[in-house]
Design an enzyme around this catalytic site. Structure first.
Site, mmCIF file in Angstrom:
data_model
loop_
_atom_site.group_PDB
_atom_site.id
_atom_site.type_symbol
_atom_site.label_atom_id
_atom_site.label_comp_id
_atom_site.label_asym_id
_atom_site.label_seq_id
_atom_site.Cartn_x
_atom_site.Cartn_y
_atom_site.Cartn_z
ATOM 1 N N LEU A 183 0.867 -1.174 0.000
ATOM 2 C CA LEU A 183 0.000 0.000 0.000
ATOM 3 C C LEU A 183 0.904 1.224 0.000
ATOM 4 C CD1 LEU A 183 -1.849 -2.330 0.869
ATOM 5 C CD2 LEU A 183 -2.996 -0.763 2.430
ATOM 6 N N ILE A 184 1.118 1.786 -1.178
ATOM 7 C CA ILE A 184 2.130 2.828 -1.348
ATOM 8 C C ILE A 184 1.487 4.208 -1.427
ATOM 9 C CG2 ILE A 184 2.175 2.568 -3.877
ATOM 10 C CD1 ILE A 184 5.258 3.118 -3.639
ATOM 11 N N LYS A 265 -8.557 3.649 7.359
ATOM 12 C CA LYS A 265 -7.581 2.564 7.210
ATOM 13 C C LYS A 265 -8.284 1.219 7.013
ATOM 14 C CE LYS A 265 -3.612 4.685 7.519
ATOM 15 N NZ LYS A 265 -2.728 4.555 8.681
ATOM 16 N N GLY A 287 3.554 0.613 5.629
ATOM 17 C CA GLY A 287 4.704 1.264 6.253
ATOM 18 C C GLY A 287 4.428 1.721 7.666
ATOM 19 N N GLN A 296 -1.975 4.108 14.579
ATOM 20 C CA GLN A 296 -0.950 3.067 14.645
ATOM 21 C C GLN A 296 -0.630 2.641 16.080
ATOM 22 O OE1 GLN A 296 2.303 4.436 12.164
ATOM 23 N NE2 GLN A 296 0.940 4.746 10.422
ATOM 24 N N CYS A 456 -7.336 26.120 0.640
ATOM 25 C CA CYS A 456 -7.334 25.251 1.822
ATOM 26 C C CYS A 456 -6.161 25.677 2.689
ATOM 27 C CB CYS A 456 -7.254 23.770 1.446
ATOM 28 S SG CYS A 456 -5.654 23.277 0.757
#
Length: 482
Positions: A183-184, A265, A287, A296, A456
């Site tokens: 998953l880049i 996620k 990562g 995480q 933004c």
């Protein structure tokens, strides 16, 4: 020219059948990578090394460089292969090869020997070392930490004069382990984790979740192509791009602020697992590093993993950011990562670090999963070899302005919560609110006689959304950066 490829030590301790399989795969990988440089090149495998022989001297440097980046290789010896008759002949050939290199230096001689001879390796070291010391007045023998180590290899009636030793990246040959899907995102972490799995023998395919239009996708494609071209070009791999803007839009509208990060996620893992199943890939690679961001934590990672049966590998789980950045610098992805955009408005302002399963599942009941199925079904799958050509196409440029004219309107594209917390007011110009995730469907409803200045907080999302709108044919958009 001739190179001797020395195997990564972990390969040499495998059983005979496994070792032979690894060597056979590594030999094939070397052929696949080097055939582009010299079609006459020969690659010959042996029990404890692989020989590479080529005729085109002009390709010496590129072949040597390519070999240092093929997983499974511990080091490369560039050698001159000559016949010899006795120890004195070995000395004379060594003197001719190393005289200039040893002048004014300390040195020692190290010999490896295979075959039946009337002398031992130590005897050759003493004889050649003594002769070099006598015939080169400015040179001096030093057995520990010398300036130059003269490496010689004797194999039957052949002498290998080692002209240079070059370190490889080690690891296992690609193809000795099963395929994975990385998953880049283009940042530091995903690039390094992809490299680490390639180095461990996996063919790494890439899955990219596009949150910011064509410019972001092109940037990530370049990172993926760089990694493949530099470390994994022995194999064909896929680059799968999924337009995740509709999913993000649904999350921002339907999911509680504190749960957004974990839900996002979980959606990514669901989507990637579907892609992995479609192509027969055994595991996902991310990562993620423990505690690096709110999603995480161990609790949140467990909840993220629970949405799929697909194995999720996290090679960086115990790494700190400095270590990851150093690795990115070593493999050459640091510059890509530093210029990769970050997105305002995608992650919640008050994310939970200890999500509750029941609450996450309750929030996801509000989510329209047909949107997720649709974006996965419409995912763009390309052969990574085609990316070099595709990314050369120019992205439409968009103008950035710091002021405004009488026909201009500022378009605040932040999320609704951000706009409520910090409303944008600019004197002398109208400000209209339209969250970025609604631009693709709602921008056409705005007054097209006006020039819309997208804004933004960081200026990244506004630029990417302006690029997207320009690509859709809207010429009346600019980026507002006061």
């Amino acid at each position: 020219m001739k190179f001797i490829i020395k195997l990564f030590p972990e390969i040499t301790i495998k059983s005979q059948s496994v070792r032979l399989r690894f060597i056979k795969i590594l030999t094939g990988n070397i052929r696949n990578v080097l055939k582009h440089y010299d079609e006459t090149l020969a690659v010959v495998r042996h029990w404890d090394n692989i020989e590479v022989r080529a005729k085109d001297e002009n390709q010496r440097l590129v072949i040597r460089d390519a070999l240092t980046r093929i997983p499974g290789i511990h080091h490369i010896l560039e050698v001159e292969d000559v016949p010899f008759t006795d120890m004195h002949d070995i000395f004379e050939k060594a003197l001719a090869q190393y005289r200039e290199q040893l002048e004014g230096k300390t040195f020692c001689v190290r010999v490896k020997r295979r075959g039946k001879h009337e002398f031992s390796s130590i005897e050759v070291e003493r004889y050649v070392g003594g002769g070099l010391n006598q015939h080169i007045e400015s040179a001096r023998v030093k057995l520990t930490n010398p300036d130059v180590t003269v490496h010689l290899e004797v194999e039957d009636d052949r002498l290998l004069l080692i002209k240079g030793r070059y370190e490889g990246i080690g690891g296992f040959p690609i193809g000795t382990q099963e395929d994975v899907l990385s998953l880049i995102s283009g940042g530091f972490d995903s690039g390094v984790s992809s490299y680490m799995l390639m180095r461990r023998g996996c063919r790494v395919h890439y899955c990219f979740f596009n949150l910011g239009g064509a410019a972001h996708e092109i940037g990530v494609r370049q990172v993926a192509h760089y990694l493949w071209n530099r470390f994994g070009s022995s194999h064909r791999v896929r680059f799968v791009a999924i337009n995740f803007e509709p999913v993000v839009g649904e999350i921002l509208e339907k999911v509680d602020d504190g749960q957004m990060g974990v839900v996002l996620k979980r959606m990514m893992v669901r989507a990637a697992s579907k892609v992995a199943e479609r192509y027969g890939v055994q595991a996902l690679v991310t990562g993620e590093a423990l505690g690096q961001v709110s999603s995480q934590t161990l609790t949140n990672l467990r909840l993220i993993d629970n949405v799929s049966d697909t194995l999720i590998l996290r090679p960086l789980i115990s790494y700190d950011k400095e270590h990851i950045i150093n690795l990115a610098r070593q493999i050459g992805t640091e510059d890509f990562a530093r210029t990769m955009p970050e997105y305002c408005g995608v992650i919640s302002k008050s994310p939970t670090v200890k999500a509750i399963k029941a609450k996450i599942e309750a929030e996801e009941e509000n989510f329209d999963f047909s949107i997720l199925d649709k974006v996965v079904e419409e995912a763009n799958n390309v052969d990574i070899r085609e990316i070099a050509q595709q990314t050369q196409q120019e992205v439409v440029e968009v103008e950035t302005v710091s002021g405004f004219g009488p026909n201009d309107v500022i378009l605040d594209i932040r999320s609704v919560d951000e706009q409520d917390d910090k409303p944008l007011k600019v004197e002398g110009v109208d400000v209209v609110s339209l969250p970025f995730y609604k631009l693709s469907t709602k921008f056409g409803d705005l007054d097209q006689s006006k020039t819309w200045l997208l804004w933004c907080e960081r200026g990244v999302m506004s630029r990417l959304q302006a690029l997207y709108l320009r690509e859709q044919g809207f010429a009346n958009v600019k980026v507002y950066r006061p």
